[in-house]
Design a protein around this motif. Structure first.
Motif, mmCIF file in Angstrom:
data_model
loop_
_atom_site.group_PDB
_atom_site.id
_atom_site.type_symbol
_atom_site.label_atom_id
_atom_site.label_comp_id
_atom_site.label_asym_id
_atom_site.label_seq_id
_atom_site.Cartn_x
_atom_site.Cartn_y
_atom_site.Cartn_z
ATOM 1 N N GLU A 132 -52.952 111.609 17.021
ATOM 2 C CA GLU A 132 -53.694 111.464 15.575
ATOM 3 C C GLU A 132 -52.869 110.462 14.743
ATOM 4 O O GLU A 132 -51.463 110.550 14.841
ATOM 5 C CB GLU A 132 -53.655 113.121 15.125
ATOM 6 C CG GLU A 132 -54.631 113.889 15.680
ATOM 7 C CD GLU A 132 -54.620 115.318 15.006
ATOM 8 O OE1 GLU A 132 -54.261 115.403 13.655
ATOM 9 O OE2 GLU A 132 -54.858 116.383 15.626
ATOM 10 N N ARG A 135 -49.436 126.104 7.193
ATOM 11 C CA ARG A 135 -50.715 125.939 8.132
ATOM 12 C C ARG A 135 -50.307 125.072 9.429
ATOM 13 O O ARG A 135 -50.866 125.287 10.422
ATOM 14 C CB ARG A 135 -51.714 125.047 7.031
ATOM 15 C CG ARG A 135 -53.065 124.846 8.029
ATOM 16 C CD ARG A 135 -53.861 124.066 7.115
ATOM 17 N NE ARG A 135 -54.558 125.097 6.223
ATOM 18 C CZ ARG A 135 -55.428 124.837 5.219
ATOM 19 N NH1 ARG A 135 -55.316 123.620 4.878
ATOM 20 N NH2 ARG A 135 -55.942 125.981 4.586
ATOM 21 N N ALA A 136 -49.285 124.111 9.008
ATOM 22 C CA ALA A 136 -49.012 123.140 10.203
ATOM 23 C C ALA A 136 -48.084 123.990 11.283
ATOM 24 O O ALA A 136 -48.667 124.120 12.583
ATOM 25 C CB ALA A 136 -48.269 122.063 9.762
ATOM 26 N N CYS A 147 -48.526 127.329 11.951
ATOM 27 C CA CYS A 147 -49.235 128.116 12.418
ATOM 28 C C CYS A 147 -50.377 127.600 13.568
ATOM 29 O O CYS A 147 -50.934 128.110 14.307
ATOM 30 C CB CYS A 147 -50.121 129.021 11.340
ATOM 31 S SG CYS A 147 -49.040 130.351 10.405
ATOM 32 N N ALA A 148 -50.380 126.083 13.584
ATOM 33 C CA ALA A 148 -51.222 125.432 14.384
ATOM 34 C C ALA A 148 -50.289 124.994 15.433
ATOM 35 O O ALA A 148 -50.619 124.027 16.206
ATOM 36 C CB ALA A 148 -51.794 124.408 13.412
ATOM 37 N N GLY A 149 -49.099 125.297 15.498
ATOM 38 C CA GLY A 149 -48.208 124.880 16.531
ATOM 39 C C GLY A 149 -47.556 123.672 16.255
ATOM 40 O O GLY A 149 -46.867 123.101 17.125
ATOM 41 N N LYS A 150 -47.497 123.142 15.123
ATOM 42 C CA LYS A 150 -46.660 121.871 14.640
ATOM 43 C C LYS A 150 -45.440 122.149 14.300
ATOM 44 O O LYS A 150 -45.036 123.338 13.818
ATOM 45 C CB LYS A 150 -47.581 121.211 13.587
ATOM 46 C CG LYS A 150 -49.161 120.795 14.146
ATOM 47 C CD LYS A 150 -49.461 119.742 13.159
ATOM 48 C CE LYS A 150 -51.189 119.396 13.858
ATOM 49 N NZ LYS A 150 -51.361 118.625 14.838
ATOM 50 N N ASP A 188 -44.074 116.880 13.452
ATOM 51 C CA ASP A 188 -45.464 116.453 13.118
ATOM 52 C C ASP A 188 -45.615 116.449 11.541
ATOM 53 O O ASP A 188 -46.622 115.348 11.062
ATOM 54 C CB ASP A 188 -46.524 117.463 13.595
ATOM 55 C CG ASP A 188 -46.147 117.716 15.177
ATOM 56 O OD1 ASP A 188 -46.412 116.872 15.894
ATOM 57 O OD2 ASP A 188 -45.807 118.889 15.328
#
Length: 171
Positions: A2, A26-27, A29-32, A97
């Protein structure tokens, strides 16, 4: 892979750091993996404890004390320049990330480092890193290279009635 964009959260209203922290949550929690570098700040705000609770979240402060009402001292400049160097290495390595440079524009405003220092640091950013820069007084040079710019505008704030920063809300 990305493409990582450059965000700027600026303006005189409350919410710039808070928005960056929300995006960081948010990042994670998205595995970042997130690096949150705070310029100018050395006070132990509540978010400094976030790494104890959030996996893949690291926070580092590149400031000593609040000097907003006086001139920065040489130690403040040294802390900020160390931050520019370390964050440049982080952007170049590409292990994160999301990288947040909180209050970076305040460091520019107080001449702790130059816009040239900042632009050189940003040039090191790997393409996949999402970069967030916060702080009042974002200069045109940064706005020009950003992909997203949000201005927080103060309409009304309770500090005008003497309300001090509250733990967990403003600190």
């Amino acid at each position: 892979m990305e493409n990582g964009y450059i965000h700027i959260y600026t303006g005189n209203g409350k919410g710039k750091t808070t928005a960056a922290l929300g995006l960081s949550l948010r990042a994670v929690c998205a595995g970042k993996k997130v690096f949150f570098g705070q310029f100018v700040k050395g006070m132990k705000y509540s978010e400094v404890k976030a790494a104890q609770y959030l996996p893949n979240f690291e926070i580092e402060q590149f400031g000593r004390t609040c000097f907003i009402d006086k001139d920065p001292e040489i130690e403040d400049i040294e802390c900020a320049k160390l931050g520019i160097k370390e964050c440049g290495e982080i952007l170049e390595k590409g292990d994160y990330d999301l990288v947040v440079l909180d209050e970076l524009t305040i460091g520019l405003f107080y001449k702790l480092f130059t816009i040239e220092d900042v632009l050189e640091m940003i040039k090191k950013k790997k393409d996949n890193i999402e970069l967030v820069i916060t702080g009042r007084y974002a200069p045109d040079e940064l706005i020009l290279i950003a992909d997203l710019v949000t201005e927080m505008k103060e309409i009304k704030h309770y500090y005008t009635k003497g309300v001090e920063a509250r733990k967990g809300i403003e600190s």
